[in-house]
Design a protein around this motif. Sequence first.
Motif, PDB file in Angstrom:
ATOM      1  N   UNK A   1      -3.176  -6.031   5.596  1.00  0.00           N
ATOM      2  CA  UNK A   1      -3.081  -5.721   4.442  1.00  0.00           C
ATOM      3  C   UNK A   1      -4.773  -6.166   3.805  1.00  0.00           C
TER       4      UNK A   1
ATOM      5  N   UNK B   1      -7.311   1.875   5.369  1.00  0.00           N
ATOM      6  CA  UNK B   1      -6.721   2.050   6.683  1.00  0.00           C
ATOM      7  C   UNK B   1      -7.004   3.148   7.655  1.00  0.00           C
ATOM      8  N   UNK B   2      -7.373   4.474   6.906  1.00  0.00           N
ATOM      9  CA  UNK B   2      -7.824   5.306   7.690  1.00  0.00           C
ATOM     10  C   UNK B   2      -9.099   5.323   8.308  1.00  0.00           C
TER      11      UNK B   2
ATOM     12  N   UNK C   1       1.004  -1.104   0.195  1.00  0.00           N
ATOM     13  CA  UNK C   1      -0.110   0.141   0.058  1.00  0.00           C
ATOM     14  C   UNK C   1       0.938   1.028  -0.028  1.00  0.00           C
TER      15      UNK C   1
ATOM     16  N   UNK D   1      -7.107   2.451  -4.881  1.00  0.00           N
ATOM     17  CA  UNK D   1      -8.439   1.725  -5.053  1.00  0.00           C
ATOM     18  C   UNK D   1      -9.756   2.312  -4.756  1.00  0.00           C
TER      19      UNK D   1
ATOM     20  N   UNK E   1       1.392   6.973   7.567  1.00  0.00           N
ATOM     21  CA  UNK E   1       0.987   6.493   8.868  1.00  0.00           C
ATOM     22  C   UNK E   1       1.720   5.194   9.274  1.00  0.00           C
ATOM     23  N   UNK E   2       1.900   4.964  10.528  1.00  0.00           N
ATOM     24  CA  UNK E   2       2.204   3.834  11.108  1.00  0.00           C
ATOM     25  C   UNK E   2       1.395   2.544  10.533  1.00  0.00           C
TER      26      UNK E   2
ATOM     27  N   UNK F   1      -4.767  11.760   5.365  1.00  0.00           N
ATOM     28  CA  UNK F   1      -3.790  11.619   6.425  1.00  0.00           C
ATOM     29  C   UNK F   1      -2.887  12.546   6.443  1.00  0.00           C
TER      30      UNK F   1
ATOM     31  N   UNK G   1       2.267   3.822   3.056  1.00  0.00           N
ATOM     32  CA  UNK G   1       3.073   3.621   3.939  1.00  0.00           C
ATOM     33  C   UNK G   1       4.504   3.870   3.496  1.00  0.00           C
TER      34      UNK G   1
ATOM     35  N   UNK H   1      -5.190  10.286   0.946  1.00  0.00           N
ATOM     36  CA  UNK H   1      -6.546   9.602   1.591  1.00  0.00           C
ATOM     37  C   UNK H   1      -7.030  10.300   2.745  1.00  0.00           C
TER      38      UNK H   1
ATOM     39  N   UNK I   1      -6.935  -3.134   2.633  1.00  0.00           N
ATOM     40  CA  UNK I   1      -7.258  -2.979   1.212  1.00  0.00           C
ATOM     41  C   UNK I   1      -8.904  -3.121   1.034  1.00  0.00           C
TER      42      UNK I   1
END
Lengths: 154, 142
Positions: B69, B77-78, A34, B1, A52-53, A48, A37, A46, B73
Amino acid sequence: MVDKNLLGKEFPGPTWDIEKGKIGEFAKAIEDPNPIFYDEAAAKAVGLEGVPAPLTFLVTEMFHFDESISRPDYKVDMNRVLDGGTEFEYIKPVLAGDTITSSTKVVDIYEKTGKRGGTMTFVVAETTYTNQKGEACVKSRGTLIETSQAPTSG
Amino acid sequence: MAELYYEDINEGDEAQPLAMGPCTRTQVVKYAGASGDFNPLHTDELFAIRAGFDRIFAMGKMGAGMCTRMVCDWLGFQNIKKYGFRFTSQLWPNDLITYKGKVVRKYEEGGENLVECDIFGENQNGARTLMGSVLASLPSKK
């Protein structure tokens, strides 16, 4: 035997810098390509504020314990211990450039009778990871289980 | 994505399964270096054999990391609020692990659009290596 006097005790952990290179190295080790990272622009796309960790990155805390800060000793018998799981709660993203301080508190110690009749002792510890602004970013709650006999002998 | 919206997901929906591996000793060493977990059971074959294992095995948290992951996906993540897991069997070198997820609850609470999902990792023999759950707060089209 688990030391039950530990209930409610708090153990200060290390303070360390969250580095972009270490984030990328960790993401590679868990085989996550991704771009958020590795690349700040992808992270910003996105929403941020920086790279980010990854969700389990704060396990890297392990690197930062030394003679001056020791890990909490629950007095469990290492031959009879099982990992009862971990739950992370994300309050605010940990970003490259942050400085994180951890602190661990023993929040619960309880016993249960196992299927084979032995007593299992559960130790629940909650670690809070706070950034340089004093904001709690992540909490992790880990459970250790001490069985009445070695897990492999059952 | 493409971004996932609350309106696009329902209870019972499944994540696109993510097949990873085969796990290699090199990956385990890489994870040791990246994480700081230097327990020799994972990196020193002689030590692992003397401790009664056939060979080294991966850190449970390496598998929990790999699983993120699939989670990110799928849900973004956020958007992740909680990620919990426990290990149900070991991850050995040469294992192929498929990470899967399923929505078990969709609800609104405190102004947030939440989905709770069960997740697990399964090896090539169908044995589960990891089980857990994720709570995500998704954006809404409204």
